[in-house]
Design an enzyme around this catalytic site. Structure first.
Site, mmCIF file in Angstrom:
data_model
loop_
_atom_site.group_PDB
_atom_site.id
_atom_site.type_symbol
_atom_site.label_atom_id
_atom_site.label_comp_id
_atom_site.label_asym_id
_atom_site.label_seq_id
_atom_site.Cartn_x
_atom_site.Cartn_y
_atom_site.Cartn_z
ATOM 1 N N ILE A 203 15.766 82.708 85.693
ATOM 2 C CA ILE A 203 15.575 83.714 86.740
ATOM 3 C C ILE A 203 15.389 85.070 86.076
ATOM 4 O O ILE A 203 16.166 85.456 85.196
ATOM 5 C CB ILE A 203 16.791 83.750 87.687
ATOM 6 C CG1 ILE A 203 16.968 82.390 88.357
ATOM 7 C CG2 ILE A 203 16.632 84.857 88.737
ATOM 8 C CD1 ILE A 203 18.332 82.209 89.017
ATOM 9 N N LYS A 204 14.347 85.775 86.502
ATOM 10 C CA LYS A 204 14.099 87.122 86.005
ATOM 11 C C LYS A 204 14.375 88.119 87.118
ATOM 12 O O LYS A 204 13.825 88.004 88.223
ATOM 13 C CB LYS A 204 12.656 87.277 85.529
ATOM 14 C CG LYS A 204 12.318 88.701 85.079
ATOM 15 C CD LYS A 204 10.825 88.899 84.846
ATOM 16 C CE LYS A 204 10.538 90.358 84.478
ATOM 17 N NZ LYS A 204 9.088 90.645 84.374
ATOM 18 N N VAL A 205 15.228 89.102 86.850
ATOM 19 C CA VAL A 205 15.536 90.154 87.819
ATOM 20 C C VAL A 205 15.517 91.503 87.116
ATOM 21 O O VAL A 205 15.505 91.584 85.881
ATOM 22 C CB VAL A 205 16.918 89.939 88.491
ATOM 23 C CG1 VAL A 205 16.940 88.669 89.328
ATOM 24 C CG2 VAL A 205 18.032 89.923 87.439
#
Length: 309
Positions: A203-205
């Site tokens: 997951i990229k945030v």
């Protein structure tokens, strides 16, 4: 190749997953200077599509060349290069096997104000390019979020069937969210949770701010000291299945390296799995970018408090 204990601990969080997916996660986690540490540092180059070539590359004209990004990622010892179909196609043959690739399979452009992403590539493309993973962006909060969720969920299912890991860029935005709300702690954590629920392996945030945007969520954060980024990162990790999903944090627009290094250290201290740094890398001259990425890797490999690896 022997899988390190640190990487095996990460892989153990994906119980029941297909062996091909776990093998590709291991490939990412065992590559480059962070290999074996359980950390990732990735170069994303979708900005030419998303923001336009002039805004993205004119400050460093060498970066117009797709091969530049392959060479930078390889020289810096990064975990992977992530990019849309065209850029990867332009270099995957020449640099085959040199580093893991992530195909960014949906994209948007700045010529439209539509909060949506078009599916621009697929699992077959990723397999032909020799990719380890495929990536999708979601916009939780936008008017078309449910269509995006359905498209991405379908892509995730197909990717898993073929043994590819999946990266989800979780970027909340929409007419009900102000600009500051997009990086609010509760909103970023919500985006990470949605990505995990859709089946993302990575997951990229964006790094979360101390803002709490949703009135209904504010009671849940009462008494929590939100002043430190490390604490906020730790909460985002909780939202990603109590840290059972790999979460990497974006570098954002180009900034002073001291501020960037401080941010990276806070991500490390909060338990983040690494960084995905685009404009802060390729908008600098090659040597400067390579050295900066090396310093980012050093920070992620160091212990909290500035101790050595």
């Amino acid at each position: 190749m022997r899988i390190s204990e640190a990487v095996q601990r990460v892989l153990n969080n994906y119980g029941g997953e297909r062996p091909g997916v776990k093998a590709n996660l291991a490939r990412l986690l065992m590559h480059g200077r962070t290999g074996g540490s359980g950390k990732l540092v990735i170069l994303p180059v979708d900005q030419g599509f998303e923001h336009g070539p002039g805004r993205s590359f004119s400050v460093n004209p060498a970066a117009y060349d797709p091969h530049y990004h392959f060479e930078l990622a390889i020289e810096a010892g990064l975990s992977a290069l992530a990019a849309p179909l065209g850029l990867l196609t332009a270099g995957a043959d020449r640099f085959a096997g040199a580093l893991p690739l992530i195909l960014k399979a949906n994209n948007a452009d700045n010529l439209s104000d539509d909060r949506d992403q078009a599916v621009t590539a697929g699992v077959r493309d990723a397999l032909q390019l020799g990719c380890s993973a495929i990536g999708y962006t979601i916009y939780p909060g936008c008017d078309r979020q449910y269509e995006m969720f359905e498209e991405v969920r379908e892509g995730i299912a197909e990717a898993r069937d073929h043994g590819l890991a999946v990266v989800v860029w979780a970027y909340p935005r929409g007419r009900h969210l102000g600009k500051d709300d997009e990086t609010a702690l509760d909103v970023v954590a919500y985006g990470a949770q949605i990505a995990a629920q859709l089946g993302a392996h990575i997951i990229k945030v964006k790094p979360p701010s101390a803002v709490i945007a949703q009135a209904e969520a504010r009671p849940a954060y009462e008494g929590m000291d939100l002043s430190g980024l490390a604490t906020r990162v730790r909460h985002v990790m909780q939202a990603a299945f109590a840290g059972r999903r790999i979460v990497v944090f974006s570098g954002g627009p180009a900034k002073d390296v001291t501020a960037l290094y401080d941010e990276i250290a806070a991500i490390r201290d909060g338990g983040g799995h690494g960084s995905i740094v685009g404009r802060n890398s390729f908008q600098r001259p090659f040597g400067e970018a390579r050295d900066m990425l090396g310093r980012i890797i050093d920070i992620h490999l160091s212990q909290a408090g500035g101790q050595g690896p």
